[in-house]
Design an enzyme around this catalytic site. Structure first.
Site, PDB file in Angstrom:
ATOM      1  N   ASP A  18       1.749   0.975  11.791  1.00 25.45           N
ATOM      2  CA  ASP A  18       3.244   1.207  11.207  1.00 25.45           C
ATOM      3  C   ASP A  18       3.737  -0.020  11.170  1.00 25.45           C
ATOM      4  O   ASP A  18       3.956  -1.005  12.071  1.00 25.45           O
ATOM      5  CB  ASP A  18       3.562   2.276  12.021  1.00 25.45           C
ATOM      6  CG  ASP A  18       5.184   2.900  11.049  1.00 25.45           C
ATOM      7  OD1 ASP A  18       4.943   2.796   9.938  1.00 25.45           O
ATOM      8  OD2 ASP A  18       5.639   3.625  11.730  1.00 25.45           O
ATOM      9  N   ASN A  66       1.923  10.509   3.050  1.00 22.81           N
ATOM     10  CA  ASN A  66       2.255   9.127   2.296  1.00 22.81           C
ATOM     11  C   ASN A  66       2.509   9.439   0.804  1.00 22.81           C
ATOM     12  O   ASN A  66       2.899   8.655   0.214  1.00 22.81           O
ATOM     13  CB  ASN A  66       1.249   8.076   2.819  1.00 22.81           C
ATOM     14  CG  ASN A  66       1.597   7.670   4.052  1.00 22.81           C
ATOM     15  OD1 ASN A  66       0.803   7.296   5.021  1.00 22.81           O
ATOM     16  ND2 ASN A  66       3.009   7.803   4.622  1.00 22.81           N
TER      17      ASN A  66
END
Ligand code: IPE
Ligand code: IPE
Ligand code: MG
Length: 240
Positions: A18, A66
Site C-alpha cells: 500500500d 479496487n
C-alpha cells in the site's frame, strides 16, 4: 549467521503493498506513476526471498474493492499487470520462481487471464520461491466462492455436511496450495487488513510499517523479518 539459517524466519510472508498513490502524489505525479514504481519494488523483494529463508511470498496487487477507483486508474493497473507479466515471465522462470494467482478471474480481461495462465504453466515446475499474486482478490469473496463450490459438492452427494470442518473448507479456497501466512506486512501506515487473506491469517503475526510501498527496500524487508524472529507465537496455548 545468515538469516536463512534461523528456524525462526517466516516461511510464508504476505504483503499488502500500500501507498503507491500517496508516493506519486507527494511528487506531484499521477497515481499510476506510483503503481509503476511499486511494480519495480516487487522484483527486488521477490529476488531477496531465497536468502532470507522466505519460501512463499504472497502479494496483494488488486482487491475486489479496487474497482471503485477511476476508470483511468483501473485500466492503468490492468495494463501494468499485463506489462509486468510480459516483461518478467522469462526472468521469473529462470530464477526458479513458481508464480500463481489468486482472486476471481471472471471479471478480468481475457488477455490478462491468458497471460496469467501462461505464466502459471511456464513456472509450474519451479520450487525455489513460490510467488502468489492476488488480483481481483477479496477474502470475503474468496470464502463465498469456496462455500458455493462446497455447497455444490454437498448437493451432489460428494461431501457430507458432517465433513465440513476447518480442515475441509480451506481446500476450497483459492489458497488451497499454500501454507497459512506466518507474517503479514502492510506498508503505508494503515493498520487494517482490507479484506486480505481473512481465513488464512487467523494466527499470522502482523507488521504495519510507515514506509510507502515504492520506498520499501530489501534491507527493510530483512529488518521486519528479523523482528518476526523475536516474537513468541502461542497459537492459543500457554508457553511451557
Ligand atoms: C496500493 O497503493 C496499490 C493498490 C491498491 C492497487 P494505493 O493505490 O492504495 O496507494 P494509496 O493508499 O492511495 O497511497
Ligand atoms: C489494499 O489497499 C489493496 C491492495 C494493496 C491491493 P487499499 O488501498 O485498496 O485499501 P484501503 O482502501 O486503504 O483499505
Ligand atoms: Mg491504499
Amino acid at each position: 549467521m545468515p538469516l536463512s539459517d534461523s528456524d525462526e524466519m517466516p516461511r510464508h510472508v504476505a504483503i499488502i503493498m500500500d501507498g503507491n498513490g500517496r508516493w506519486a502524489q507527494m511528487r506531484g505525479r499521477p497515481r499510476l506513476v506510483g503503481h509503476h514504481a511499486g511494480a519495480r519494488r516487487v522484483k527486488d523483494i521477490v529476488r531477496a526471498c531465497p536468502d532470507l529463508g522466505v519460501k512463499y511470498l504472497t502479494i496483494f496487487a488488486f482487491s475486489t474493492e479496487n474497482w471503485k477507483r477511476t476508470q483511468t486508474e483501473v485500466a492503468g493497473l490492468m495494463s501494468l499487470f499485463k506489462r509486468y507479466i510480459r516483461r518478467e515471465s522469462q526472468t521469473l522462470y529462470e530464477e526458479g520462481v513458481r508464480v500463481r494467482f489468486i482472486g476471481d478471474r471472471v471479471r478480468l480481461e481475457p488477455n490478462l487471464v491468458d497471460l496469467m495462465d501462461n505464466l502459471e504453466l511456464l513456472t509450474a515446475g519451479n520450487d525455489r520461491v513460490h510467488l502468489t499474486i492476488a488480483i481481483n482478490y477479496g477474502g470475503r469473496d474468496e470464502v463465498a466462492r469456496a462455500t458455493r463450490r462446497l455447497a455444490q459438492d454437498v448437493a451432489a452427494g460428494r461431501l457430507a455436511p458432517a465433513d465440513v470442518t476447518d480442515e475441509t473448507l480451506p481446500k476450497y479456497l483459492d489458497t488451497c496450495f499454500l501454507p497459512d501466512p506466518d507474517l503479514v506486512i502492510r506498508t503505508s501506515g494503515e493498520a487494517r487488513i482490507s479484506n486480505f487473506l481473512l481465513w488464512q491469517s487467523a494466527y499470522a503475526e502482523y507488521e504495519f510499517i510507515d514506509t510507502l510501498w515504492p520506498d520499501f527496500t530489501e534491507e527493510e524487508f530483512a529488518t521486519v523479518l528479523g523482528r518476526f524472529a523475536t516474537r513468541e507465537r502461542r497459537f492459543g496455548a500457554v508457553p511451557v
